[in-house]
Structures are given as C-alpha cells and as structure tokens.
Design a protein around this motif. Structure first.
Motif, short mmCIF file in Angstrom:
data_model
loop_
_atom_site.label_atom_id
_atom_site.label_comp_id
_atom_site.label_asym_id
_atom_site.label_seq_id
_atom_site.Cartn_x
_atom_site.Cartn_y
_atom_site.Cartn_z
N LEU A 102 0.81 -1.07 0.03
CA LEU A 102 -0.09 -0.06 -0.05
C LEU A 102 0.74 1.31 -0.27
O LEU A 102 0.64 2.25 -0.49
N ARG A 103 1.79 1.27 1.00
CA ARG A 103 2.64 2.37 0.77
C ARG A 103 3.54 2.88 -0.46
O ARG A 103 3.35 3.91 -0.68
N SER A 104 3.86 1.66 -1.23
CA SER A 104 4.58 1.82 -2.41
C SER A 104 3.72 2.51 -3.29
O SER A 104 4.06 3.27 -4.28
N PHE A 105 2.63 2.00 -3.42
CA PHE A 105 1.69 2.27 -4.49
C PHE A 105 1.16 3.84 -4.22
O PHE A 105 0.91 4.68 -5.26
N CYS A 106 1.08 4.21 -3.08
CA CYS A 106 0.68 5.55 -2.67
C CYS A 106 1.65 6.47 -3.20
O CYS A 106 1.65 7.74 -3.49
N ALA A 107 2.99 6.05 -2.69
CA ALA A 107 4.27 6.98 -2.88
C ALA A 107 4.36 7.05 -4.38
O ALA A 107 5.08 7.92 -4.74
N ALA A 108 4.17 6.27 -5.16
CA ALA A 108 4.07 6.34 -6.69
C ALA A 108 3.11 7.45 -7.27
O ALA A 108 3.16 7.43 -8.69
#
Length: 217
Positions: A102-108
């Motif tokens: 979830l964090r990686s998706f949001c950060a992208a």
C-alpha cells in the motif's frame, strides 16, 4: 482565455463532465456540476491482505498493538484521502508485505495530477472484500475539495483456502483517482453483505460438513 483548472480537466476526462474556462481570468462551466456522485472508471487499484490481522496504516507515529476485543477490531479500520505528498508523510504503514504494498502504491502517485483514496478494514478470515466502484462529488471537486465514495461487497473465499472461522484478517485498498484536489474534507464507503452468492459454499456449511463423513480440506 485562461487554462482550465487541472482538477476540472481531469474530472472531465475521467467522467465526461465538460467544463469551460472563461475569458480574462474568469471561469464558467458550460454545464453546472451535478450534485449526485459521479462514477470514475479510469482509476487504478491496489489491494493487500494481512492474515495476521494487524493494523495496516495509521495517522499516529506508531502502529497500535491489538488485542482480541471488539475495540481492537475497529482499530484496524482506516479511511484517508491523499491529495498531496504531505498527506502521505503523515501516515505510518505496517512493515509487512501488505503495508509496504500500500505504501509503495501511494508513494508512486503524482499528486499534481491524481489523488488516492486509502482504506483498510477488518474481515473474517473465511471472507473476502471485493471492490465494486468509486465515485466523487463533482460539485465539491469543482471547489478543490475531493469527496470520494467507494463501494465494496463481502463474499466467501474459495473453498480450497484454509481459514479459521474465529480469525480476523485486515485488508487494505488504495484507489488512485485521475483527479487532483487542494484538500479533502469528507469521504464515504458502502459495504454490501453479499456479492451475489445467496448461500455460502458447502465447505462452510457446518451441518453439511458434519454429515459428509469426508476428510477435512
């Protein structure tokens, strides 16, 4: 003629709402924004499941520890709308595969052109939550305030999945919307208790299972 504000242009592309910019810096719309929620089709979705049932994301500096009571179950629920990098920086994600997904998706996300509706919730181990649709309130977005609404439904997981009836998992959804906004002061969520199946699979029918005489799956 002034440029159409980015959030209006992107909303028009996503949901077919036409907006025109006025001359000399003034802005007018060819049609007024509707008050009903406008479905968004051009979204991107990321889903993650934590079978340990831990908290996936929190606005606190540290993830809360959970016990088995009902208050802990409710503590797994999160609903956040991210319209800027600063919103993402305020969150703490679990250091698990699900939390990192979830964090990686949001950060992208490019928050100059998009936003993210982030949700996490508890679910029974033998059930799954399916995403159905997402919409926004166009009249609020016209003023730079993003109000998304997501709909979900619950269903039994496939019969070949081993699960404990008394266990609780946590699922998270990150929905990237092709609209930019200045802020968000509201959001909504709908949940249907069924995704269309009236009866649970036979494997989850306790009476049928006790009378079958077969081996456990």
């Amino acid at each position: 003629m002034a440029d159409v504000p980015r959030r209006r242009a992107l909303l028009a592309a996503a949901s077919g709402i036409a907006a025109l910019a006025g001359c000399a810096g003034s802005e007018t719309a060819s049609n007024s924004y509707p008050t009903a929620n406008q479905p968004i089709d051009d979204y991107e979705l990321e889903k993650a499941r934590d079978e340990s049932g831990g908290v996936l994301v929190t606005a606190d500096d540290e993830l809360p520890s959970l016990s088995a009571d009902e208050r802990a179950r409710q503590g797994r629920a999160t609903r956040r709308v991210l319209v800027a990098d600063a919103n993402l920086a305020e969150l703490t994600f679990a250091g698990t595969d699900a939390g990192e997904t979830l964090r990686s998706f949001c950060a992208a996300t490019d928050f100059d052109a998009a936003s993210v509706y982030l949700l996490a919730m508890p679910v029974d181990a033998c059930r799954e939550i399916r995403f159905r649709s997402v919409a926004v309130e166009p009249d609020q977005l016209a003023a730079g305030d993003l109000h998304p609404h997501a709909d979900f439904c619950e269903a039994y997981r496939p019969a070949d999945i081993d699960c404990g009836a008394d266990e609780t998992h946590t699922v998270g959804f990150a929905i990237r919307l092709p609209v930019a906004a200045d802020s968000s002061t509201g959001s909504g969520r709908g949940m249907s208790s069924s995704c269309g199946r009236v009866e649970p699979p036979t494997v989850f029918n306790a009476a049928a299972a006790s009378g079958s005489g077969g081996d456990d799956a």
